[in-house]
Design a protein around this motif. Structure first.
Motif, PDB file in Angstrom:
ATOM      1  N   PRO A 188      89.938  75.722   5.867  1.00  0.00           N
ATOM      2  CA  PRO A 188      88.923  76.328   4.996  1.00  0.00           C
ATOM      3  C   PRO A 188      88.362  75.320   4.004  1.00  0.00           C
ATOM      4  O   PRO A 188      88.984  74.296   3.717  1.00  0.00           O
ATOM      5  CB  PRO A 188      89.699  77.434   4.276  1.00  0.00           C
ATOM      6  N   ASP A 189      87.202  75.614   3.485  1.00  0.00           N
ATOM      7  CA  ASP A 189      86.550  74.765   2.484  1.00  0.00           C
ATOM      8  C   ASP A 189      87.341  74.826   1.179  1.00  0.00           C
ATOM      9  O   ASP A 189      87.696  75.911   0.702  1.00  0.00           O
ATOM     10  CB  ASP A 189      85.120  75.263   2.267  1.00  0.00           C
ATOM     11  N   VAL A 190      87.638  73.664   0.597  1.00  0.00           N
ATOM     12  CA  VAL A 190      88.391  73.639  -0.659  1.00  0.00           C
ATOM     13  C   VAL A 190      87.469  73.677  -1.876  1.00  0.00           C
ATOM     14  O   VAL A 190      87.945  73.794  -3.005  1.00  0.00           O
ATOM     15  CB  VAL A 190      89.305  72.405  -0.744  1.00  0.00           C
ATOM     16  N   LYS A 191      86.175  73.559  -1.686  1.00  0.00           N
ATOM     17  CA  LYS A 191      85.243  73.640  -2.819  1.00  0.00           C
ATOM     18  C   LYS A 191      85.197  75.073  -3.331  1.00  0.00           C
ATOM     19  O   LYS A 191      85.380  76.028  -2.574  1.00  0.00           O
ATOM     20  CB  LYS A 191      83.850  73.176  -2.411  1.00  0.00           C
ATOM     21  N   LYS A 192      84.962  75.199  -4.632  1.00  0.00           N
ATOM     22  CA  LYS A 192      84.925  76.517  -5.259  1.00  0.00           C
ATOM     23  C   LYS A 192      83.706  76.632  -6.157  1.00  0.00           C
ATOM     24  O   LYS A 192      83.232  75.644  -6.715  1.00  0.00           O
ATOM     25  CB  LYS A 192      86.194  76.768  -6.089  1.00  0.00           C
ATOM     26  N   LEU A 193      83.218  77.861  -6.277  1.00  0.00           N
ATOM     27  CA  LEU A 193      82.113  78.175  -7.171  1.00  0.00           C
ATOM     28  C   LEU A 193      82.580  79.255  -8.134  1.00  0.00           C
ATOM     29  O   LEU A 193      83.163  80.263  -7.719  1.00  0.00           O
ATOM     30  CB  LEU A 193      80.897  78.659  -6.378  1.00  0.00           C
ATOM     31  N   GLY A 194      82.352  79.031  -9.423  1.00  0.00           N
ATOM     32  CA  GLY A 194      82.780  79.982 -10.437  1.00  0.00           C
ATOM     33  C   GLY A 194      81.639  80.427 -11.324  1.00  0.00           C
ATOM     34  O   GLY A 194      80.616  79.740 -11.463  1.00  0.00           O
ATOM     35  N   LYS A 244      92.457  80.085  -0.906  1.00  0.00           N
ATOM     36  CA  LYS A 244      93.048  80.815  -2.040  1.00  0.00           C
ATOM     37  C   LYS A 244      94.249  80.045  -2.572  1.00  0.00           C
ATOM     38  O   LYS A 244      95.401  80.341  -2.262  1.00  0.00           O
ATOM     39  CB  LYS A 244      93.465  82.224  -1.610  1.00  0.00           C
ATOM     40  N   SER A 245      93.984  79.054  -3.382  1.00  0.00           N
ATOM     41  CA  SER A 245      95.044  78.192  -3.892  1.00  0.00           C
ATOM     42  C   SER A 245      95.538  78.599  -5.267  1.00  0.00           C
ATOM     43  O   SER A 245      96.519  78.033  -5.760  1.00  0.00           O
ATOM     44  CB  SER A 245      94.537  76.745  -3.962  1.00  0.00           C
ATOM     45  N   SER A 246      94.873  79.556  -5.916  1.00  0.00           N
ATOM     46  CA  SER A 246      95.222  79.917  -7.295  1.00  0.00           C
ATOM     47  C   SER A 246      94.797  81.352  -7.552  1.00  0.00           C
ATOM     48  O   SER A 246      94.368  82.073  -6.634  1.00  0.00           O
ATOM     49  CB  SER A 246      94.507  78.972  -8.279  1.00  0.00           C
ATOM     50  N   THR A 247      94.899  81.765  -8.799  1.00  0.00           N
ATOM     51  CA  THR A 247      94.409  83.081  -9.185  1.00  0.00           C
ATOM     52  C   THR A 247      92.889  83.139  -9.019  1.00  0.00           C
ATOM     53  O   THR A 247      92.215  82.109  -8.930  1.00  0.00           O
ATOM     54  CB  THR A 247      94.768  83.378 -10.649  1.00  0.00           C
TER      55      THR A 247
END
Length: 362
Positions: free
Chosen positions: A286-292, A319-322
């Protein structure tokens, strides 16, 4: 003592005027003893919470007098620098030396007393950090240099016009923000007792009713980029780069506060390394980039601001964190356009990464 007791409580208020004083306020020099214990805030460090650290502190403060408009808005806090030494009385932990700039806000101030709250942050040096071969039991800190945070309630009682007895209750925190692991951090509640020398206990004040800044009620845009690094595990000694970019819209709602909302993207290269270790060969990663998306507040002290954000990941295939994150930091405007910041990004109370940020306000 008689001269001090006779000083009317209204004298300080009467000295407040519309005249802007010089920048230099009277100084205060303090020397204190501290007694503490190590809080076992997680089971993993219980073996280290078996001693009673003791320490000493010397500090220099200056009383703000209204030379800057924000002095009056915060009812004339004090600005200081504290130098602190602690002996953990534990061979695994050793000793710590720390330097902490701070701000002290008074709740109650009179001719003979001052009750205040103090908040400081700085840099600490721990003499016995974790070492896999020689000091593997110290999982509190794995680097010699750490960030430190000080919180303290203080009561200063005048013994003479220039000498005060200080009693305090506070907390000292040491952590490297997960840049190196293990990093459970140290929390030291402290009882403080010492003396203050006041150059002038009741300083002349001015500018109490300074007008609000011209940008109150105005909107602005912030654009920034950050760089940080972190260690993934104790066995993997490599430092992985973490980047983010942020775009936010804000509004100055009063003299002391900005409110913000924005979006930001994150790229944490340590997550890619974790996937490479855990994903079966041939399977798609899966893609490790995140958008918040986040909302935030800035508490303003002239060009300096204390930043707090609450964000939620709206795109996070891995899903590496909360699903949410927090951010606490300090931001400084070098000019009206350019700013720098140092932020701590947090997941459910655990440090994720320290972000070093540059940006522009439009």
């Amino acid at each position: 003592m008689l001269a001090l007791a006779a000083l009317p409580a209204a004298a300080q208020a009467d000295s407040v005027s519309a005249v802007r004083p010089t920048a230099r306020g009277p100084f205060i020099v303090g020397a204190y003893a501290q007694g503490s214990f190590v809080v076992a805030h997680t089971y993993a460090i219980r073996h280290l919470a078996n001693s009673h650290p003791t320490g000493v502190e010397v500090n220099l403060q200056r009383q703000t007098t209204g030379a800057a408009d924000w002095h009056g808005w915060y009812r004339y806090p004090r600005l200081g620098l504290a130098l602190t030494y602690y002996n953990f009385h534990n061979p695994q932990l050793g000793h710590v030396l720390a330097a902490s700039p701070y701000i002290s806000k008074s709740f109650s101030r009179g001719p003979r007393h001052d009750f205040n709250f103090r908040l400081g942050a700085g840099l600490a040096y721990l003499t016995n950090p974790y070492d896999r071969d020689t000091n593997h039991k110290n999982n509190i800190a794995s680097s010699a240099f750490n960030a430190t945070l000080q919180l303290r309630f203080e009561y200063d009682y005048a013994l003479t016009p220039h000498l005060g007895l200080l009693m305090g209750l506070g907390l000292n925190h040491y952590s490297n923000g997960a840049t190196t692991k293990p990093n459970f951090g140290a929390n030291l509640p402290a009882l403080v007792l010492g003396l203050n020398y006041h150059e002038q206990r009741n300083a002349p004040l001015a500018n109490a009713n300074a007008p609000a800044p011209a940008d109150v009620g105005h909107n602005f845009l912030n654009f920034s980029a950050s760089l940080g690094y972190k260690q993934r595990t104790e066995s993997d000694l490599k430092k992985y780069v973490v980047n983010s970019v942020t775009a936010a819209v804000g509004r100055r709602i009063n003299r002391k506060s900005n409110l913000l909302a924005g979006v930001e993207g994150f790229y944490d290269r340590s997550l890619k390394a974790t996937l490479q270790d855990t994903t079966r060969a041939g399977l798609r990663q899966p893609d490790v980039k995140k958008l918040g998306a986040f909302v935030g507040h800035e508490l303003l002290f002239g060009r300096l601001a204390f930043v707090s954000h609450l964000g939620f990941y709206v795109y996070a295939p891995y899903k590496s964190s909360t699903f949410y994150y927090e951010r606490l930091g300090l931001k400084y405007h070098a000019t009206d356009l350019l700013f720098g910041a140092v932020d701590l990004k947090i997941h459910r109370g655990a440090a994720d990464v320290i972000e070093f940020k540059i940006g522009a306000k439009l």
